[in-house]
Design a protein around this motif. Structure first.
Motif, mmCIF file in Angstrom:
data_model
loop_
_atom_site.group_PDB
_atom_site.id
_atom_site.type_symbol
_atom_site.label_atom_id
_atom_site.label_comp_id
_atom_site.label_asym_id
_atom_site.label_seq_id
_atom_site.Cartn_x
_atom_site.Cartn_y
_atom_site.Cartn_z
ATOM 1 N N LEU A 9 -4.924 -3.065 -8.742
ATOM 2 C CA LEU A 9 -6.069 -3.841 -8.261
ATOM 3 C C LEU A 9 -7.292 -2.952 -8.080
ATOM 4 C CD1 LEU A 9 -4.289 -6.094 -5.598
ATOM 5 C CD2 LEU A 9 -4.975 -6.712 -7.914
ATOM 6 N N VAL A 10 -7.066 -1.748 -7.564
ATOM 7 C CA VAL A 10 -8.173 -0.805 -7.399
ATOM 8 C C VAL A 10 -8.755 -0.434 -8.763
ATOM 9 C CG1 VAL A 10 -8.789 1.525 -6.634
ATOM 10 C CG2 VAL A 10 -7.307 0.085 -5.216
ATOM 11 N N ASP A 11 -7.878 -0.202 -9.743
ATOM 12 C CA ASP A 11 -8.350 0.112 -11.101
ATOM 13 C C ASP A 11 -9.235 -1.000 -11.642
ATOM 14 O OD1 ASP A 11 -6.949 2.466 -11.079
ATOM 15 O OD2 ASP A 11 -5.192 1.667 -12.136
ATOM 16 N N ILE A 12 -8.769 -2.236 -11.481
ATOM 17 C CA ILE A 12 -9.536 -3.371 -11.995
ATOM 18 C C ILE A 12 -10.867 -3.495 -11.257
ATOM 19 C CG2 ILE A 12 -9.571 -5.893 -12.190
ATOM 20 C CD1 ILE A 12 -6.540 -5.769 -12.610
ATOM 21 N N ASP A 52 -8.126 2.469 -0.876
ATOM 22 C CA ASP A 52 -6.759 2.428 -0.354
ATOM 23 C C ASP A 52 -6.766 2.321 1.162
ATOM 24 O OD1 ASP A 52 -5.773 2.643 -2.901
ATOM 25 O OD2 ASP A 52 -5.395 4.805 -2.805
ATOM 26 N N GLY A 53 -7.665 3.077 1.783
ATOM 27 C CA GLY A 53 -7.773 2.990 3.239
ATOM 28 C C GLY A 53 -8.227 1.617 3.691
ATOM 29 N N LEU A 54 -9.096 0.989 2.894
ATOM 30 C CA LEU A 54 -9.552 -0.363 3.235
ATOM 31 C C LEU A 54 -8.380 -1.349 3.217
ATOM 32 C CD1 LEU A 54 -11.971 -2.213 3.809
ATOM 33 C CD2 LEU A 54 -12.199 -2.534 1.330
ATOM 34 N N PHE A 55 -7.515 -1.242 2.206
ATOM 35 C CA PHE A 55 -6.331 -2.099 2.154
ATOM 36 C C PHE A 55 -5.395 -1.827 3.334
ATOM 37 C CE2 PHE A 55 -7.316 -2.597 -2.456
ATOM 38 C CZ PHE A 55 -7.250 -3.975 -2.515
ATOM 39 N N ALA A 56 -5.229 -0.529 3.655
ATOM 40 C CA ALA A 56 -4.357 -0.173 4.774
ATOM 41 C C ALA A 56 -4.911 -0.697 6.092
ATOM 42 C CB ALA A 56 -4.190 1.348 4.832
ATOM 43 N N GLN A 57 -6.237 -0.598 6.273
ATOM 44 C CA GLN A 57 -6.852 -1.102 7.502
ATOM 45 C C GLN A 57 -6.711 -2.611 7.599
ATOM 46 O OE1 GLN A 57 -8.131 0.696 10.092
ATOM 47 N NE2 GLN A 57 -8.151 -1.326 11.084
ATOM 48 N N LEU A 58 -6.871 -3.291 6.448
ATOM 49 C CA LEU A 58 -6.702 -4.741 6.437
ATOM 50 C C LEU A 58 -5.270 -5.124 6.814
ATOM 51 C CD1 LEU A 58 -7.716 -7.587 5.850
ATOM 52 C CD2 LEU A 58 -7.190 -7.210 3.426
ATOM 53 N N LEU A 90 -18.815 5.214 -10.001
ATOM 54 C CA LEU A 90 -17.732 4.309 -10.399
ATOM 55 C C LEU A 90 -17.048 4.794 -11.669
ATOM 56 C CD1 LEU A 90 -19.489 0.875 -9.712
ATOM 57 C CD2 LEU A 90 -17.508 1.814 -8.484
ATOM 58 N N ARG A 91 -17.861 5.388 -12.605
ATOM 59 C CA ARG A 91 -17.285 5.908 -13.840
ATOM 60 C C ARG A 91 -16.373 7.096 -13.542
ATOM 61 N NH1 ARG A 91 -21.690 6.989 -15.930
ATOM 62 N NH2 ARG A 91 -22.137 4.875 -16.693
ATOM 63 N N GLU A 92 -16.806 7.955 -12.632
ATOM 64 C CA GLU A 92 -15.968 9.096 -12.257
ATOM 65 C C GLU A 92 -14.684 8.636 -11.568
ATOM 66 O OE1 GLU A 92 -18.491 11.338 -9.778
ATOM 67 O OE2 GLU A 92 -19.779 12.099 -11.406
ATOM 68 N N ALA A 93 -14.825 7.657 -10.677
ATOM 69 C CA ALA A 93 -13.631 7.140 -9.989
ATOM 70 C C ALA A 93 -12.687 6.446 -10.960
ATOM 71 C CB ALA A 93 -14.052 6.174 -8.889
ATOM 72 N N GLU A 94 -13.278 5.878 -12.007
ATOM 73 C CA GLU A 94 -12.467 5.168 -12.996
ATOM 74 C C GLU A 94 -11.526 6.126 -13.731
ATOM 75 O OE1 GLU A 94 -13.229 1.848 -16.524
ATOM 76 O OE2 GLU A 94 -14.891 3.030 -15.699
ATOM 77 N N HIS A 95 -11.959 7.389 -13.913
ATOM 78 C CA HIS A 95 -11.164 8.345 -14.675
ATOM 79 C C HIS A 95 -10.478 9.390 -13.797
ATOM 80 C CE1 HIS A 95 -14.108 6.759 -17.625
ATOM 81 N NE2 HIS A 95 -13.086 6.882 -18.479
ATOM 82 N N ASP A 96 -10.726 9.350 -12.506
ATOM 83 C CA ASP A 96 -10.154 10.353 -11.606
ATOM 84 C C ASP A 96 -9.237 9.654 -10.591
ATOM 85 O OD1 ASP A 96 -9.477 12.421 -9.995
ATOM 86 O OD2 ASP A 96 -11.516 12.863 -9.285
ATOM 87 N N VAL A 142 0.835 -1.200 0.000
ATOM 88 C CA VAL A 142 0.000 0.000 0.000
ATOM 89 C C VAL A 142 0.869 1.250 0.000
ATOM 90 C CG1 VAL A 142 -1.680 1.325 1.339
ATOM 91 C CG2 VAL A 142 -1.967 -1.140 1.072
ATOM 92 N N ASP A 143 1.925 1.242 0.792
ATOM 93 C CA ASP A 143 2.829 2.391 0.825
ATOM 94 C C ASP A 143 3.464 2.647 -0.543
ATOM 95 O OD1 ASP A 143 2.261 2.755 3.472
ATOM 96 O OD2 ASP A 143 4.038 1.676 4.204
ATOM 97 N N GLY A 144 3.734 1.578 -1.274
ATOM 98 C CA GLY A 144 4.346 1.730 -2.586
ATOM 99 C C GLY A 144 3.353 1.869 -3.717
ATOM 100 N N GLY A 145 2.061 1.862 -3.399
ATOM 101 C CA GLY A 145 1.040 2.013 -4.432
ATOM 102 C C GLY A 145 0.837 0.778 -5.279
ATOM 103 N N VAL A 146 1.293 -0.384 -4.778
ATOM 104 C CA VAL A 146 1.165 -1.616 -5.558
ATOM 105 C C VAL A 146 -0.299 -2.008 -5.724
ATOM 106 C CG1 VAL A 146 1.810 -4.065 -5.618
ATOM 107 C CG2 VAL A 146 3.426 -2.362 -4.773
#
Length: 418
Positions: free
Chosen positions: A192-195, A261-267, A245-251, A184-188
């Motif tokens: 997955l978020v995009d997909i 990202d926060g969900l991954f960090a919390q996990l 979701l469409r807006e998040a897809e392009h932003d 998460v720190d490295g944006g890896v």
């Protein structure tokens, strides 16, 4: 029962020549004695007879002693003769013990490794391209042979058993949590978020008619549902979700992305610091190892890896073999250029040699025993006689000569005493 070892006989030409010489000298001495025995007595005949008599006795005695080592003299089964054929196994044991006690010692082997600079010489040779290619080819062939001998079922069972033991020994949740936190720190996680966002938007758009009844049921749970058209509201909510979701897809900086990202960090944090999450993950991992589908997947994965490595190594002129040769050559160059590294490798080699000698040096005795035990008694006697018999013939010659000189000395003492 082991078949006696049969091989090309040893070279006995030098031994035969020395036997003829020693036997010839004994025959001459005996002939001189016979002639002197019938000649009239005189002062010089007395000396000749005494010398020939003692020389004949000495030569015969030494002939008997030397011959008795390897066979029965004149074929007669005289006790304590044919010692080598009768005692070859005991001699082999003593020889092995002698070698291991006096030559194959930890100190002697270690000193030889250091004095001969085995590591430096080996590295120098391996640094040459031809030797590096040859060694890499042999290494590749050895690995291929090892892979061919593997039983895929046993390998899979061994890997799964290792996983079971490791899961029983420690918790993997903190490890997974630390790995996820670094990711998460490295944006890896961003691909997955995009997909996830893209697939979710496509699913909502393509299956809106299927999702609408479920959303409508959720809305009808509240008492206010009687005041609105829940059918239209559910479709409006699905359209709104697709739009978000469409807006998040392009932003890239959309709030939904930040939430994921926060969900991954919390996990990641829960995996590292939550005992409840740790227990749940470990329980699921242990159950997963016992899942037949996972076991089949592990088997197929290991089989694919084995086949891929084997195919790559089998092509000795392929990319993997070339890189292996380059690795061997480069490693050898590093050793020759770095005296400290050479000393460390030499120390490890010395340690390994000491361990091998101390724990397996006794195998030398077994090796000698088995080798000699595989020889026929006559073959063993012939081999040993071919190795040392030529020098033993000098004992016969010396016995004849010394006996003659002793006879002369005794004759002089007899004359003086008379």
């Amino acid at each position: 029962m082991a078949t006696p070892l049969r091989s090309a006989g040893p070279d006995t030409s030098a031994l035969r020549r020395m036997k003829r010489t020693a036997t010839g000298l004994l025959a001459v001495t005996a002939a001189v004695f016979l002639v002197a025995a019938v000649l009239p007595d005189s002062s010089w005949i007395g000396f000749l007879r005494a010398a020939a008599e003692a020389g004949t006795v000495g030569g015969l005695a030494d002939w008997f002693a030397v011959t008795a080592l390897f066979r029965h003299p004149l074929g007669l089964p005289i006790p304590h003769t044919a010692l080598v054929p009768r005692q070859k196994d005991a001699l082999a044991t003593k020889l092995g013990e002698f070698v291991t006690a006096n030559f194959l010692t930890a100190d002697a082997v270690a000193a030889q490794i250091v004095e001969s600079r085995v590591v430096h010489r080996a590295a120098t040779q391996l640094a040459t391209p031809g030797t590096a290619r040859t060694v890499s080819r042999e290494l590749a062939a050895a690995v291929v042979a090892g892979l061919d001998s593997l039983d895929e079922g046993r390998v899979t069972a061994s890997v799964l058993e290792l996983l079971r033991r490791d899961l029983a020994r420690r918790s993997y949740a903190p490890v997974l949590g630390a790995f996820l936190a670094r990711a998460v720190d490295g944006g890896v996680q961003r691909p997955l978020v995009d997909i996830a966002i893209s697939r979710s938007r496509a699913y909502v758009e393509q299956h809106a008619d299927e999702l609408a009844p479920h959303v409508k049921r959720l809305l009808e749970v509240h008492w206010a549902s009687a005041l609105v058209d829940t059918g239209k509201l559910s479709r409006r909510l699905l359209d709104t979700a697709a739009q978000i979701l469409r807006e998040a897809e392009h932003d890239p900086s959309h709030a939904l992305r930040s939430g994921l990202d926060g969900l991954f960090a919390q996990l990641a944090a829960d995996l590292q610091y939550s005992p409840r999450t740790t227990r749940d993950v470990d329980r699921r991992l242990r159950a997963l190892v016992e899942d037949p589908q996972l076991q089949s997947l592990v088997h197929d994965l290991l089989a694919d890896v084995r086949a891929s490595v084997r195919h790559s190594l089998s092509a000795f002129d392929g990319d993997l073999a070339t890189r292996l040769a380059d690795l061997v050559q480069e490693s050898a160059r590093r050793v020759t250029a770095d005296a400290g590294l050479e000393r460390r490798l030499e120390a490890r080699l010395v340690g390994a040699a000491r361990y091998a000698v101390e724990h397996f040096g006794g195998a030398a005795i077994v090796l000698v025993q088995r080798t000699v035990a595989g020889w026929e008694a006559r073959d063993a006697s012939a081999r040993i006689e071919a190795s040392v018999g030529r020098d033993l013939q000098f004992i016969r010659i010396n016995g004849t000569v010394v006996g003659a000189l002793a006879g002369i000395a005794l004759h002089i003492v007899t004359l003086l005493a008379g």
